[in-house]
Write a protein that holds these residues in place. Structure first.
Motif, PDB file in Angstrom:
ATOM      1  N   SER A 145    -128.641   6.784 -27.193  1.00  0.00           N
ATOM      2  CA  SER A 145    -129.740   7.415 -27.917  1.00  0.00           C
ATOM      3  C   SER A 145    -129.591   8.926 -27.780  1.00  0.00           C
ATOM      4  N   PRO A 146    -129.125   9.591 -28.827  1.00  0.00           N
ATOM      5  CA  PRO A 146    -128.978  11.045 -28.734  1.00  0.00           C
ATOM      6  C   PRO A 146    -130.288  11.751 -28.362  1.00  0.00           C
ATOM      7  N   ALA A 147    -131.430  11.200 -28.768  1.00  0.00           N
ATOM      8  CA  ALA A 147    -132.714  11.812 -28.410  1.00  0.00           C
ATOM      9  C   ALA A 147    -132.961  11.726 -26.908  1.00  0.00           C
ATOM     10  N   VAL A 148    -132.647  10.586 -26.308  1.00  0.00           N
ATOM     11  CA  VAL A 148    -132.812  10.421 -24.856  1.00  0.00           C
ATOM     12  C   VAL A 148    -131.858  11.354 -24.119  1.00  0.00           C
ATOM     13  N   ASP A 203    -132.109  18.686 -21.718  1.00  0.00           N
ATOM     14  CA  ASP A 203    -133.096  19.770 -21.762  1.00  0.00           C
ATOM     15  C   ASP A 203    -133.897  19.838 -20.462  1.00  0.00           C
ATOM     16  N   LEU A 204    -134.317  18.667 -19.964  1.00  0.00           N
ATOM     17  CA  LEU A 204    -135.047  18.620 -18.695  1.00  0.00           C
ATOM     18  C   LEU A 204    -134.171  19.144 -17.559  1.00  0.00           C
ATOM     19  N   ASN A 205    -132.924  18.739 -17.546  1.00  0.00           N
ATOM     20  CA  ASN A 205    -131.982  19.175 -16.517  1.00  0.00           C
ATOM     21  C   ASN A 205    -131.827  20.699 -16.536  1.00  0.00           C
ATOM     22  N   ALA A 220    -124.524  12.223 -30.402  1.00  0.00           N
ATOM     23  CA  ALA A 220    -124.123  11.821 -29.048  1.00  0.00           C
ATOM     24  C   ALA A 220    -122.676  12.224 -28.780  1.00  0.00           C
ATOM     25  N   ARG A 221    -121.829  12.113 -29.775  1.00  0.00           N
ATOM     26  CA  ARG A 221    -120.420  12.508 -29.614  1.00  0.00           C
ATOM     27  C   ARG A 221    -120.336  14.001 -29.290  1.00  0.00           C
TER      28      ARG A 221
END
Length: 130
Positions: free
Chosen positions: A40-43, A49-51, A16-17
């Motif tokens: 949540s780094p996955a979120v 990625d979606l963006n 996340a950092r």
């Protein structure tokens, strides 16, 4: 009020950092929605990625923001909705179209209980039936 504090590249840990640091380096600042996703780094990674995929699409930005408004109205997250209202305005979506997205959502009652879906099945999500 959010349930999680916003993170910065200085307060985030691990992946996340790095993700937040890259965003700040490219854009100069990050919004509250993205800063909260960093818990949540996955979120956060999935959202980014979606963006990127949406930006590569052939749809004009004002259309993709109207889609985002409809999704966020349905999801019921005030923080995300506020971020997408701001982005929609920046993309040229007029206030009457933004209000129309809210009215359309209100006209369609949620059927998640009818489908056997538990509305608050994910920890940290808002129960839209309250």
């Amino acid at each position: 009020m959010t349930r999680f504090p916003s993170l910065t590249p200085d307060t985030a840990q691990g992946a996340a950092r790095s993700l937040l640091g890259d965003l700040v380096a490219r854009h100069g600042e990050i919004g509250a929605m993205v800063a909260t996703m960093a818990h949540s780094p996955a979120v956060l990674g999935g959202y980014l990625d979606l963006n990127r995929a949406i930006k590569r699409s052939k749809l004009p930005r004002h259309i993709t923001e109207r889609i985002s408004l409809a999704v966020q109205q349905r999801q019921g997250c005030d923080l995300c909705l506020a971020a997408h209202i701001s982005a929609a305005r920046a993309a040229g979506v007029i206030d009457s179209e933004i209000a129309d997205a809210a009215r359309r959502h209100l006209r369609r009652p949620c059927n998640c209980r009818d489908r056997g879906v538990r509305p608050s099945g994910l920890r940290g999500t808002r129960d839209h039936h309250r």
